[in-house]
Write a protein that holds these residues in place. Structure first.
Motif, PDB file in Angstrom:
ATOM      1  N   GLY A  12       1.027  -0.649  -0.090  1.00 23.69           N
ATOM      2  CA  GLY A  12      -0.205   0.256   0.033  1.00 23.69           C
ATOM      3  C   GLY A  12       0.614   1.102   0.064  1.00 23.69           C
ATOM      4  N   ALA A  13       0.104   2.853   0.037  1.00 25.37           N
ATOM      5  CA  ALA A  13       1.106   4.444   0.252  1.00 25.37           C
ATOM      6  C   ALA A  13       0.716   4.422   1.605  1.00 25.37           C
ATOM      7  N   ALA A  16       6.143   6.019   3.311  1.00 28.27           N
ATOM      8  CA  ALA A  16       7.024   6.100   2.078  1.00 28.27           C
ATOM      9  C   ALA A  16       8.252   4.686   2.348  1.00 28.27           C
TER      10      ALA A  16
END
Length: 307
Positions: A12-13, A16
């Protein structure tokens, strides 16, 4: 350096950068393994985050690892607690296909189920009779699961917590133990099974006259797949040798009556909201080899019309 400290790239995001984990060698983690982690310190602008590896799922990209990753990601329940399994076993032990008082005996009625080829359980069935006055009598039988789930029992509590069964491409995480969902409450052919039956009378043109709801006992005469019913609808004559006269007649009636109901619905201005359903094709090793759109044929429409 890897033996002392590793880094996990989180799906996922949300993050980072990869999250550092301490001592990956303790769980014999290999580069490229998929792992489940618990974040013990979230990263900030001034310091890196930190996580602990809870479980090594296996090499990334293998089918069973992908499935386990989804189960972990959504915290899906897998195995049932032993107390729940014990209650399911007791239900199975106490079921002997006798018909208790207060349950209408419909075992002499001709009954059919129509489901996908890969269906694991059969939870709805159909019967139809033609009355002397030209009316139709439609029976919709739904497996009476509640008979086997005492209110407030551990089975009941577990089912409430799960809320639903979860269908993944290669595995099902059921809401109830399969002793119940695939056996006691599955409307299998030639077995007495408990149902909730809606008996609905209709005029010859498909106008509803009356509805009656009862707890019943039924015995399915035959299990059909959608593909078989489509073959029957295309060319009924070869099926006369394969089916009993009662089953052959019932299948013919089902097709005829479903068309009457559908025509009446469409003339009344019903909206058709059928959307294409994509099915994933897996090979013998569980790898995805393609996908196809599940065709909504007339056999599907027959069952949907009655449901």
């Amino acid at each position: 350096e890897f033996k002392q400290r590793g880094r996990v790239l989180v799906d996922g995001a949300i993050f980072a950068q990869p999250i550092p984990v301490e001592d990956p060698s303790a769980k014999r983690i290999q580069v490229g393994d998929k792992v489940a982690i618990e974040v013990v310190r979230f990263p900030s602008r001034t310091r890196a985050g930190q996580a602990v590896v809870l479980e090594v799922l296996g090499p990334e990209g293998t089918p069973e690892v992908d499935t386990r990753s989804i189960i972990y990601q959504y915290n899906l329940p897998t195995d049932f607690p032993e107390a729940v399994m014990q209650e399911a076993r007791e239900q199975a032990k106490g079921f002997d296909e006798t018909i208790p008082d207060g349950r209408q005996d419909l075992t002499e009625l001709t009954v059919l189920t129509i489901d996908p080829t890969d269906a694991r359980d059969f939870d709805d069935a159909i019967s139809i009779e033609k009355l002397d006055n030209g009316h139709w009598l439609l029976y919709v039988h739904i497996a009476d699961v509640s008979h086997f789930i005492p209110a407030g029992s551990k089975l009941d509590q577990e089912a409430r917590q799960r809320g639903t069964s979860v269908y993944l491409p290669d595995v099902v995480l059921p809401m109830l133990p399969e002793t119940i969902s695939n056996h006691l409450a599955s409307l299998q052919p030639d077995c007495i099974r408990y149902a909730l039956t809606a008996t609905i009378e209709w005029t010859a043109k498909g106008q509803r006259v009356s509805t009656d709801l009862r707890r019943t006992a039924i015995r399915s005469d035959r299990r059909f797949t959608y593909a078989e019913v489509d073959q029957f609808l295309k060319k009924p004559s070869p099926w006369k040798n394969k089916l009993t006269p009662e089953v052959f007649q019932l299948l013919s009636r089902m097709a005829q009556f479903a068309r009457i109901l559908r025509k009446r619905r469409m003339e009344a201005g019903a909206l058709e909201l059928t959307l294409p359903e994509v099915k994933i094709d897996l090979d013998s090793k569980g790898q995805v080899e393609g996908a196809h759109i599940e065709e909504q044929t007339e056999s599907h429409q027959i069952i949907e019309e009655f449901m």
